[in-house]
Scaffold this motif. Structure first.
Motif, PDB file in Angstrom:
ATOM      1  N   ASP A 120      80.006  -1.435  11.888  1.00 35.35           N
ATOM      2  CA  ASP A 120      81.211  -2.263  11.963  1.00 35.35           C
ATOM      3  C   ASP A 120      80.945  -3.588  11.254  1.00 35.35           C
ATOM      4  OD1 ASP A 120      80.102  -4.207  13.742  1.00 35.35           O
ATOM      5  OD2 ASP A 120      80.478  -2.893  15.429  1.00 35.35           O
ATOM      6  N   PHE A 121      81.989  -4.368  11.081  1.00 35.72           N
ATOM      7  CA  PHE A 121      81.880  -5.582  10.284  1.00 35.72           C
ATOM      8  C   PHE A 121      81.604  -6.822  11.141  1.00 35.72           C
ATOM      9  CE2 PHE A 121      83.942  -2.652   7.423  1.00 35.72           C
ATOM     10  CZ  PHE A 121      83.350  -2.945   6.211  1.00 35.72           C
ATOM     11  N   LYS A 122      81.334  -6.638  12.423  1.00 34.70           N
ATOM     12  CA  LYS A 122      80.983  -7.782  13.258  1.00 34.70           C
ATOM     13  C   LYS A 122      79.717  -8.480  12.775  1.00 34.70           C
ATOM     14  CE  LYS A 122      83.142  -6.673  17.702  1.00 34.70           C
ATOM     15  NZ  LYS A 122      82.907  -6.329  19.128  1.00 34.70           N
ATOM     16  N   PRO A 123      78.658  -7.723  12.454  1.00 34.15           N
ATOM     17  CA  PRO A 123      77.451  -8.408  11.959  1.00 34.15           C
ATOM     18  C   PRO A 123      77.715  -9.231  10.703  1.00 34.15           C
ATOM     19  CG  PRO A 123      76.924  -6.156  12.586  1.00 34.15           C
ATOM     20  CD  PRO A 123      78.417  -6.272  12.625  1.00 34.15           C
ATOM     21  N   VAL A 124      78.635  -8.743   9.842  1.00 31.81           N
ATOM     22  CA  VAL A 124      78.962  -9.498   8.635  1.00 31.81           C
ATOM     23  C   VAL A 124      79.612 -10.824   9.013  1.00 31.81           C
ATOM     24  CG1 VAL A 124      80.295  -9.509   6.498  1.00 31.81           C
ATOM     25  CG2 VAL A 124      79.218  -7.386   7.296  1.00 31.81           C
ATOM     26  N   VAL A 125      80.593 -10.767   9.931  1.00 33.39           N
ATOM     27  CA  VAL A 125      81.268 -11.986  10.377  1.00 33.39           C
ATOM     28  C   VAL A 125      80.265 -12.925  11.039  1.00 33.39           C
ATOM     29  CG1 VAL A 125      83.028 -12.917  11.924  1.00 33.39           C
ATOM     30  CG2 VAL A 125      83.500 -10.836  10.609  1.00 33.39           C
TER      31      VAL A 125
ATOM     32  N   ASN B 258      69.758 -26.142  15.285  1.00 35.62           N
ATOM     33  CA  ASN B 258      70.753 -25.093  15.079  1.00 35.62           C
ATOM     34  C   ASN B 258      70.906 -24.337  16.391  1.00 35.62           C
ATOM     35  OD1 ASN B 258      72.430 -23.038  14.286  1.00 35.62           O
ATOM     36  ND2 ASN B 258      71.258 -22.487  12.470  1.00 35.62           N
ATOM     37  N   THR B 259      72.017 -24.524  17.067  1.00 36.66           N
ATOM     38  CA  THR B 259      72.221 -23.945  18.397  1.00 36.66           C
ATOM     39  C   THR B 259      72.995 -22.633  18.348  1.00 36.66           C
ATOM     40  OG1 THR B 259      74.250 -25.263  18.666  1.00 36.66           O
ATOM     41  CG2 THR B 259      72.187 -26.231  19.457  1.00 36.66           C
ATOM     42  N   PHE B 260      73.195 -22.059  17.148  1.00 36.79           N
ATOM     43  CA  PHE B 260      74.000 -20.840  17.033  1.00 36.79           C
ATOM     44  C   PHE B 260      73.335 -19.678  17.765  1.00 36.79           C
ATOM     45  CE2 PHE B 260      75.219 -16.899  14.838  1.00 36.79           C
ATOM     46  CZ  PHE B 260      76.593 -16.966  15.013  1.00 36.79           C
ATOM     47  N   ASP B 261      74.118 -19.005  18.591  1.00 34.44           N
ATOM     48  CA  ASP B 261      73.642 -17.857  19.359  1.00 34.44           C
ATOM     49  C   ASP B 261      74.594 -16.694  19.105  1.00 34.44           C
ATOM     50  OD1 ASP B 261      72.758 -15.976  21.142  1.00 34.44           O
ATOM     51  OD2 ASP B 261      72.960 -17.233  22.935  1.00 34.44           O
ATOM     52  N   ARG B 262      74.137 -15.693  18.354  1.00 31.54           N
ATOM     53  CA  ARG B 262      74.994 -14.554  17.997  1.00 31.54           C
ATOM     54  C   ARG B 262      75.533 -13.846  19.237  1.00 31.54           C
ATOM     55  NH1 ARG B 262      73.777 -12.836  12.526  1.00 31.54           N
ATOM     56  NH2 ARG B 262      74.561 -10.748  13.005  1.00 31.54           N
ATOM     57  N   THR B 263      74.711 -13.771  20.271  1.00 33.76           N
ATOM     58  CA  THR B 263      75.109 -13.026  21.470  1.00 33.76           C
ATOM     59  C   THR B 263      76.153 -13.771  22.290  1.00 33.76           C
ATOM     60  OG1 THR B 263      73.302 -13.968  22.797  1.00 33.76           O
ATOM     61  CG2 THR B 263      72.841 -11.953  21.563  1.00 33.76           C
TER      62      THR B 263
END
Length: 463
Positions: free
Chosen positions: A201-206, A266-271
């Motif tokens: 799916d394209f979620k990882p791309v986003v 960088n506080t980005f958390d993919r989950t």
């Protein structure tokens, strides 16, 4: 993100000085020592509309990577009295036809079938090899960035009519092969649907795009100003098929802020990013940016602004050697340490405001008091009432017009076919920045700025 990576080129720290007025004394006590408690302020979230466009060529590319070599095999001759193997001989070609996905599959078929009767063993089997294409039509649906299809075989085209040799003669068997394929068409269609369903799916791309956009980046080396975006939620509509592409609307809910001083983490958390399916999202960017300037960083930067400047009136002159700022009772205290004709300290205090007409930051209800070393205050009246103080006051004002203009100019490259990763392209427009308000906290001055615009993300040519 990003398109979003340059919402702030302008430098908030220099907002901290402005015009001065009365001679009322102020309580200029030093602030309490700083603690490690988090900075608390009322944040206004931003919304970024990101219409997403995925080319059918991209789907075609991913499907061809998924389907290679032997793509279908049926070794069970019971029931339909046939065995079949299908190999893909060239790339599948995908186009749009009447609102459906049309897939043309070049293939080689090996088939074995029984014919005759079982009475007294009067039956035989034959093998046949043939080349051609199968055309499938698929209803496509993409929900929450996952593509699914429902396919049916539409046509068969053979490179040459299939034949077998019977009694030394070539006997056409197209009338046999096509019914065999018809019996298997549901299996072949399911094979294509399963292959598409298994595509990533394209979620990882986003998420990759958001991660790139969320990385803190410096907007001013001089003022040590950093920009950071914090994604919260992503809203996704169902997709539609439009000619050569699949389109859907994405909406990003996020916080935007600038910070002064050391590079923020960088506080980005993919989950932690939540994806939600919706029926519609607004079609514009509505960005509310919180620009944070700590007092320690602001003091250091403004000291640099005064460095090398000499303020003179007649034979008298002074130099501002150091500037310190803090907050007390909702006002900003500005401490100026001076040398020259007057060795001492002047304290300024006021409430930061913004003049929309002149695009300047100024201090409202400004007070000041003078503390000298070895000199009576009355001997320094020339400073309090004279030309030098007026010059200092004039240098305290700061116009942000050029900074806002530079901010817009520096953002435009990120909206002109900007590619944060291979095969992903960002385009859009942006309106002028608008200053909204200034807030004072115990740790920092926070300026809120907003803007609007549009943006589109296209996926085409990924690895």
């Amino acid at each position: 993100m990003s398109f979003l990576r340059v919402f702030f080129y302008f430098t908030v720290p220099v907002f901290l000085l402005s015009s001065c007025s009365t001679t009322n004394k102020i309580d200029a006590l030093k602030p309490l020592p700083s603690d490690n408690s988090p900075m608390v302020y009322k944040s206004t979230t931003s919304f970024v509309s990101m219409p997403l466009e995925i080319s059918l060529k991209e789907i075609e590319k991913q499907l061809n990577k998924k389907l290679t070599g032997l793509i279908y095999e049926d070794n069970d001759m019971k029931g339909d009295k046939q065995e079949m193997k299908i190999w893909k001989t060239a790339d599948i070609k995908i186009t749009e036809k009447n609102g459906k996905i049309q897939a043309v599959l070049p293939l080689k078929v090996w088939a074995k079938f029984k014919y005759g009767t079982n009475f007294m063993g009067l039956n035989d089997s034959r093998e046949v090899n043939l080349n051609g294409t199968i055309t499938l039509l698929s209803d496509a649906k993409m929900s929450n960035l996952k593509l699914t299809t429902s396919s049916k075989i539409d046509d068969y085209v053979w490179s040459e009519s299939p034949t077998i040799v019977v009694a030394g003669k070539n006997v056409p068997i197209t009338y046999v092969i096509n019914p065999m394929l018809s019996l298997s068409k549901s299996k072949i269609s399911k094979m294509i649907d399963d292959a598409i369903k298994e595509l990533p799916d394209f979620k990882p791309v986003v998420l990759d795009v958001l991660q790139t956009m969320s990385a803190p980046f410096i907007t001013s080396d001089l003022y040590q100003t950093w920009f950071r975006m914090e994604p919260i939620e992503v809203y996704v509509t169902d997709a539609t098929l439009d000619k050569s592409k699949i389109t859907m609307d994405l909406g990003l809910k996020c916080n935007m802020l600038t910070m002064v001083g050391q590079e923020p983490k960088n506080t980005f958390d993919r989950t932690a990013v939540v994806f939600k399916s919706v029926t519609k999202v607004p079609d514009k960017i509505m960005a509310n940016v919180a620009a944070i300037s700590t007092y320690e960083s602001a003091s250091r930067i403004i000291t640099k602004n005064f460095r090398g400047q000499e303020f003179a009136s007649g034979s008298r002159k002074i130099v501002v050697n150091e500037v310190n700022l803090w907050q007390k009772d909702g006002k900003i205290i500005i401490q100026l340490l001076m040398s020259g004709s007057l060795n001492g300290t002047i304290y300024l205090a006021g409430i930061p405001k913004y003049n929309a007409q002149t695009q300047e930051i100024y201090f409202e209800n400004m007070d000041y008091v003078l503390s000298t070393k070895g000199m009576l205050t009355r001997t320094a009246n020339w400073l309090l009432q004279g030309v030098i103080l007026k010059k200092i006051e004039a240098s305290c004002r700061y116009s942000i017009k050029s900074n806002l203009d530079d901010g817009k100019k520096s953002m435009l490259p990120y909206l002109n076919n900007y590619s944060p990763m291979k095969g992903v392209f960002v385009n859009g427009t942006m309106n002028d920045f608008e200053f909204e308000k200034v807030e004072v906290t115990n740790k920092a001055i926070i300026a809120f700025i907003k803007t609007t615009g549009t943006m589109k993300v296209k996926i085409d040519g990924m690895d």
